[in-house]
Scaffold this active site. Structure first.
Site, short mmCIF file in Angstrom:
data_model
loop_
_atom_site.label_atom_id
_atom_site.label_comp_id
_atom_site.label_asym_id
_atom_site.label_seq_id
_atom_site.Cartn_x
_atom_site.Cartn_y
_atom_site.Cartn_z
N GLY A 227 30.45 -33.34 -72.54
CA GLY A 227 30.80 -33.86 -73.86
C GLY A 227 30.58 -35.34 -74.08
CB CYS A 338 7.02 -22.25 -93.93
SG CYS A 338 6.84 -21.80 -95.62
CE1 TYR A 367 23.07 -28.80 -75.15
CE2 TYR A 367 23.42 -31.17 -75.24
CZ TYR A 367 23.78 -29.92 -74.77
OH TYR A 367 24.83 -29.80 -73.90
C1 LIG Z 1 31.00 -25.34 -71.42
C2 LIG Z 1 30.10 -26.50 -71.57
N1 LIG Z 1 30.01 -27.38 -70.57
C3 LIG Z 1 29.20 -28.47 -70.64
C4 LIG Z 1 28.46 -28.71 -71.77
C5 LIG Z 1 27.58 -29.93 -71.79
O1 LIG Z 1 27.98 -30.79 -72.79
P1 LIG Z 1 27.27 -32.19 -72.97
O2 LIG Z 1 25.82 -31.96 -72.99
O3 LIG Z 1 27.81 -32.69 -74.25
O4 LIG Z 1 27.69 -33.04 -71.82
C6 LIG Z 1 28.53 -27.82 -72.85
C7 LIG Z 1 27.76 -28.07 -74.08
O5 LIG Z 1 28.20 -27.97 -75.17
C8 LIG Z 1 29.37 -26.68 -72.75
O6 LIG Z 1 29.44 -25.79 -73.75
#
Ligand SMILES: Cc1ncc(COP(=O)(O)O)c(C=O)c1O
Length: 404
Positions: A227, A338, A367
């Site tokens: 996170g 599109c 991502y």
């Molecule tokens: C369960 C879980 N762990 C870890 C992460 C990795 O999060 P981040 O890329 O924000 O560090 C996520 C991504 O949302 C997740 O769902």
């Protein structure tokens, strides 16, 4: 990476192209690792952030373990060389086949999302004559204060269980001969830029852990999830690794349990860019209300290559690789897909660009490529790390090989 290096890579490998910097990935892993200090900890790289094998292997070389969010990610982790005991398996809606595989492998922890899931794991473990290692994912009802689409720790989000439900379930697991409750897990969201929600989630989890340990549960670790946010905009305030660890560690320390982290974005996000070439330019019809002329800069990368802007309205800095002289123009940088939502950046100021110029979309290492798709029958881009191809561009033959 210098403009000359980016230009050379675009010429060699084509565009759209993901370009990663391995040294920066190593450096960021080490920063997080050293912020944890001497307290017992395991960093499980969240494969979902970037699942390209060479990146996952690099994380392993750095000393990370793995956090897999699907059966596919478990296979990627194994292919990258992780042992089952180094993998935590998370995720809402794990299929029977995925659970079966995780139980058979004996992963470090299956982060369970519901009592029903635990029942299914128990039945599988009993049939296999195994003892499944389970952690309970709690939902602490804490607002991560991030984008609502990437917040996961509110009671109304589909993830995890309330503290009360988790307590009751932990007691049940404790009595079950085929299950071992090894820890608790929490993940309240992604791109979090404040310490308070992270600290509150850690406190909630540690409080429950202390209760369960007092009742005799043999917990091994507390998993705070991922996170940690990154600055997508210049000057954006974020939490440093040390501030992060200082916020979450105090309640965990009181339990004496190993700290498990699941970072993804913070490690790989800033270490990747998406290179794209301008394929067309159009001046927008004049606004009858007046105002500055505005241009569409149409790039060869779009939402199929980098979904985040279309999916969450996410901001990525976009620059010309080799800026031309002249006054800036107001531009919408859009892709070729599109869909009107196929916009990489709205109302940006760019120096004059011409068809054929290269643009660099920053902070695209997390991502980015993992969310790419074949919509419009578009090929997934190639990926390069330190100037070497780590994933080749798809071909139309690749795209058609599953069609019967
Ligand atoms: C369960 C879980 N762990 C870890 C992460 C990795 O999060 P981040 O890329 O924000 O560090 C996520 C991504 O949302 C997740 O769902």
């Amino acid at each position: 990476m210098t403009p000359e290096q980016l230009t050379a890579m675009a010429a060699e490998f084509g565009t759209p192209l993901y370009v990663y910097d391995a040294a920066l990935i190593r450096e960021r892993y080490r920063a997080l690792e050293s912020a944890c200090g001497a307290y017992p900890h395991d960093i499980h790289y969240a494969i979902k952030a970037n699942a390209t094998l060479a990146i996952v292997r690099l994380m392993r070389e750095c000393g990370a373990r793995a956090d897999a969010n699907s059966g596919g990610e478990i296979e990627v982790a194994l292919r990258a060389g992780f042992a089952p005991g180094e993998i935590v398996f998370t995720g809402v809606g794990k299929s029977p086949a995925e659970l079966q595989r995780a139980v058979a492998l004996g992963v470090k922890a299956i982060n369970a999302e519901s009592p029903g899931e635990v029942e299914r794991i128990a039945a599988m473990a009993r049939d296999a004559g195994a003892i499944a290692r389970v952690a309970i994912r709690i939902n602490p009802d804490v607002d991560a204060e991030s984008h609502p689409h990437i917040s996961t720790g509110l009671r109304t989000n589909k993830f995890g269980m309330s503290i009360d439900a988790a307590r009751a379930l932990a007691r049940e697991i404790g009595k079950h001969p085929s299950l071992h409750i090894v820890g608790l897990h929490v993940h309240i969201g992604s791109q979090i830029t404040k310490t308070t929600p992270l600290a509150r989630a850690a406190e909630a989890m540690a409080g429950l852990a202390k209760e369960l340990m007092a009742e005799g549960a043999k917990l091994e670790h507390l998993d705070v999830g991922g996170g940690l946010g990154i600055p997508y905009k210049a000057g954006q305030t974020v939490v440093s690794p040390q501030e992060y660890v200082d916020a979450i560690l105090p309640p965990i320390r009181e339990t004496g349990l190993t700290l498990v982290l699941e970072p993804g974005r913070w490690i790989v996000g800033p270490a990747g860019v998406l290179l794209t070439r301008v394929v067309d330019l159009k001046e927008q019809p004049a606004d009858p209300a007046g105002g500055e002329p505005r241009w569409f800069v149409i790039a060869d990368a779009g939402m199929t290559d980098l979904l985040r802007p279309a999916l969450y309205g996410a901001f990525h800095q976009i620059d010309a690789v080799t800026p031309r002289a002249g006054a800036d123009r107001l531009c919408d940088i859009v892709g070729p897909v599109c869909e009107t939502t196929d916009t990489l950046g709205s109302a940006r100021r760019l120096p004059p660009v011409e068809v054929g110029d290269l643009l660099v979309v920053k902070d695209a290492g997390a991502y980015g490529s993992v969310m790419s798709s074949n919509y419009n029958r578009r090929a997934v881009p190639a990926e390069v790390m330190d100037g070497k191809l780590i994933r080749r561009r798809q071909t139309i033959e690749d795209l058609l090989q599953w069609d019967i």
